[in-house]
Design a protein around this motif. Structure first.
Motif, PDB file in Angstrom:
ATOM      1  N   SER A  31       0.969  -1.099  -0.054  1.00  0.00           N
ATOM      2  CA  SER A  31       0.178   0.115  -0.011  1.00  0.00           C
ATOM      3  C   SER A  31       0.752   1.248  -0.070  1.00  0.00           C
ATOM      4  O   SER A  31       2.044   1.260   0.206  1.00  0.00           O
ATOM      5  CB  SER A  31      -1.217   0.067   1.201  1.00  0.00           C
ATOM      6  N   ALA A  32       0.249   2.291  -0.378  1.00  0.00           N
ATOM      7  CA  ALA A  32       0.975   3.593  -0.396  1.00  0.00           C
ATOM      8  C   ALA A  32       0.754   4.641   0.700  1.00  0.00           C
ATOM      9  O   ALA A  32      -0.366   4.456   1.293  1.00  0.00           O
ATOM     10  CB  ALA A  32       0.918   4.276  -1.898  1.00  0.00           C
ATOM     11  N   SER A  34      -0.500   8.362   2.185  1.00  0.00           N
ATOM     12  CA  SER A  34      -1.603   9.188   1.788  1.00  0.00           C
ATOM     13  C   SER A  34      -1.321  10.527   2.363  1.00  0.00           C
ATOM     14  O   SER A  34      -0.581  10.872   3.316  1.00  0.00           O
ATOM     15  CB  SER A  34      -2.912   8.748   2.455  1.00  0.00           C
ATOM     16  N   GLU A  47       0.463  11.288  -4.934  1.00  0.00           N
ATOM     17  CA  GLU A  47       0.083  10.340  -4.277  1.00  0.00           C
ATOM     18  C   GLU A  47       0.333   9.037  -5.254  1.00  0.00           C
ATOM     19  O   GLU A  47       0.789   7.974  -5.147  1.00  0.00           O
ATOM     20  CB  GLU A  47      -1.380  10.368  -3.731  1.00  0.00           C
ATOM     21  N   GLN A  48      -0.382   9.471  -6.572  1.00  0.00           N
ATOM     22  CA  GLN A  48      -0.308   8.404  -7.605  1.00  0.00           C
ATOM     23  C   GLN A  48       1.097   7.961  -7.844  1.00  0.00           C
ATOM     24  O   GLN A  48       1.512   6.726  -8.155  1.00  0.00           O
ATOM     25  CB  GLN A  48      -0.717   9.034  -8.925  1.00  0.00           C
ATOM     26  N   GLU A  51       2.343   5.883  -5.208  1.00  0.00           N
ATOM     27  CA  GLU A  51       1.757   4.406  -5.396  1.00  0.00           C
ATOM     28  C   GLU A  51       2.236   3.718  -6.307  1.00  0.00           C
ATOM     29  O   GLU A  51       2.422   2.349  -6.109  1.00  0.00           O
ATOM     30  CB  GLU A  51       0.322   4.593  -5.509  1.00  0.00           C
ATOM     31  N   LYS A  55       4.372   0.085  -6.007  1.00  0.00           N
ATOM     32  CA  LYS A  55       3.870  -1.078  -6.845  1.00  0.00           C
ATOM     33  C   LYS A  55       5.103  -1.529  -7.623  1.00  0.00           C
ATOM     34  O   LYS A  55       5.275  -2.660  -7.784  1.00  0.00           O
ATOM     35  CB  LYS A  55       2.673  -0.660  -7.768  1.00  0.00           C
TER      36      LYS A  55
END
Length: 565
Positions: A31-32, A34, A47-48, A51, A55
């Motif tokens: 998970s990332a 926030s 955030e993206q 993430e 990943k």
């Protein structure tokens, strides 16, 4: 193998850039983080990116584990059936409707075997470092049986070699931390009866070294016996042990002098321009420096500098020797009569960055013989020239082009360039933050010209733009006329002597490994005294011609073709 070990060693417990704890967390949680403050769109995009980065690390780790499982499974089937790889493919894979080519199948098998050798030499946690450092492709393409040799080096590191020391002091320490923090189990995808026949549990606990060794020895190949001393938990060093003691106060002594660089005696170049005559001039200056008396403390330095310059100029053949002991764990800032910087000497580099500089340099260059144990005072005139000098510029200026460009040395030595940046990234980051805090005005001058590089590039050695290594050389008297403002020199090695002498201000500075000095190299004649031992220096500087680009993109700032810059 030296370069690979050096890059892996960059992920250490004190690293601010390569954080193995965060990688373990990413793989364990998938998970990332926030973000809740700031511009909504900007935060959302960041955030993206975070993430996707998380990943990417997790997928890279799972890819290596999957290839490793495939290799283990293939090895088990071939052992049971006495089949070649081609026969196994023809029997099991070729009839499938959706299948890989034999070439791809063979490649995955080879790649998985390499990762198994590395995991078997350490643990599966080693693959966490590989994923976090982005080295999966590099390790997968290692030639021949290099992966097996590295696996053996991991299992039984030799403390008398630089590779062994890096494995023991850095890589194993990180693996110990990951083992104790992030539990990982791997289902080997084998029937329990097969596992039981090898005395293996149904799930392999990757943190259990004995079980890990039994697993890899059973299904792949037998590496050398593990050396238990460095792999024993009692050898695990907590990350705060190597950090600089926060209770030790770091002092910055500021000394204002009456030295005036604009005086004719200080501005004119004192040495001849012919190389042979310059050598003679330098030798004479070295003889003068050899007889200089050192100052014992800062008060003594204050006292000497107060009356040293007459009319802004030092007395002929006079120098002041500043020993290493004056700046140990501290900083010394000397200023000219106009308050410009004469010299900034720093002795506060943290030990975890200082102690491994020589081994990091040697391993990143991939040549254990790159540093020669020598006495420069026992050679001929030719010995004063650099037998090995490699320039690794981030950005140089091309007079015939519109924009700054990457130097040819970098393009020709891309692998070396990337290895050096990976190994020394934390050092460069520390220097940047240190200069920003302690020399804010000088920092802003340097960083101002480095803020707008083509294609939004960022120099990895900010606030400077160029990185040079001088290896096995005591430099002759010279000025770096192309340098802009400050130049930073950081010695690396185990040596005696090699002092940095500054002719016009009359300073001789003893710099040991990890101590550095910043000074105006374009306006001060400087040279090294002779040294004994193994010596190199890292030089950070900026080409003065970059100012034209920073000012108006060389006169093309309003041209639509350059607006993306």
């Amino acid at each position: 193998m030296e370069v690979i070990v050096a890059e892996l060693g960059a992920a250490n417990l004190d690293s601010q850039t390569y954080n193995p704890h965060e990688w373990g967390w990413v793989i364990a949680s998938s998970s990332a983080r926030s973000l809740s403050e700031g511009d909504p769109l900007l935060c959302s995009l960041l955030e993206q990116c975070m993430e996707m980065g998380s990943k990417d690390i997790a997928i890279s780790f799972k890819t290596m584990v999957t290839h490793m499982k495939l290799a283990v499974n293939i090895q088990h089937i071939r052992t049971m059936r006495a089949q070649s790889l081609q026969d196994l493919y023809d029997a099991e894979i070729a009839p499938l409707r959706i299948k890989s080519s034999y070439h791809t199948f063979q490649h995955w098998h080879t790649t998985g075997t390499k990762f198994a050798a590395l995991a078997g030499g350490s643990t599966v946690y080693f693959l966490v470092l590989v994923a976090g450092l982005g080295l999966r492709t590099s390790l997968a393409s290692m030639p021949g049986d290099l992966a097996c040799h590295l696996g053996n080096a991991l299992r039984h590191p030799d403390p008398d070699t630089m590779i062994g020391c890096t494995i023991i002091d850095k890589i194993i320490q990180v693996i110990h931390m990951l083992r104790s923090t992030f539990p990982i189990t791997i289902d080997p995808l084998f029937p329990s009866t097969i596992l039981a026949s090898h005395s293996l549990p149904s799930l392999i606990d990757c943190a259990n070294i004995a079980t890990s060794d039994l697993f890899f020895n059973s299904f792949i190949f037998k590496l050398v016996e593990r050396s238990h001393s460095p792999w024993d938990e009692q050898w695990f060093i907590s990350s705060d042990v190597s950090q600089q003691d926060p209770s030790v106060r770091i002092f910055t002594e500021v000394i204002n002098t009456s030295y005036d660089g604009s005086q004719l005696e200080n501005s004119k170049i004192p040495m001849p321009q012919e190389s042979a005559v310059d050598t003679v001039w330098t030798e004479r200056e070295r003889e003068v420096v050899a007889n200089v008396e050192e100052v014992n403390n800062v008060d003594s330095l204050w006292s000497k500098l107060e009356s040293f310059y007459v009319g802004g100029v030092k007395p002929t053949d006079s120098y002041i020797f500043i020993p290493n002991s004056l700046v140990r764990r501290n900083q010394l800032k000397l200023r000219n009569s106009d308050q410009s910087l004469m010299a900034y000497i720093c002795g506060s580099l943290p030990n975890h960055l200082r102690s491994s500089l020589m081994s990091d340099l040697i391993l990143s260059f991939g040549d254990v013989n790159i540093l020669i144990d020598k006495d420069t005072n026992q050679g001929t005139q030719g010995d004063f020239q650099a037998p090995y000098m490699l320039e690794k510029d981030d950005v140089r200026f091309n007079y015939s082009q519109l924009v700054p460009y990457i130097s040819s040395e970098t393009l020709k030595n891309q692998a070396l360039y990337e290895a050096v940046l990976a190994v020394f990234t934390d050092l460069f980051e520390w220097i940047k933050e240190h200069l920003k805090e302690n020399l804010p005005a000088e920092y802003e001058i340097l960083v101002e010209v480095a803020r707008e590089l083509p294609c939004n590039s960022a120099s990895p050695v900010l606030p400077f733009l160029s990185l040079v290594f001088n290896i096995n050389v005591a430099t002759k008297g010279h000025r770096d006329s192309r340098d802009f403002d400050l130049c930073l020199v950081l010695p690396i090695g185990n040596f005696k002597g090699g002092f940095l002498a500054m002719k016009e201000p009359g300073l001789v500075v003893e710099l040991l490994q990890g101590y550095f000095i910043g000074f105006q190299s374009a306006w001060v004649t400087h040279f090294n005294t002779h040294y004994q031992g193994k010596c190199a220096s890292m030089v950070l500087h900026t080409d003065k011609e970059i100012q034209h680009w920073a000012r108006n993109h060389n006169g093309w700032g309003d041209n639509s073709m350059l607006t993306t810059f």
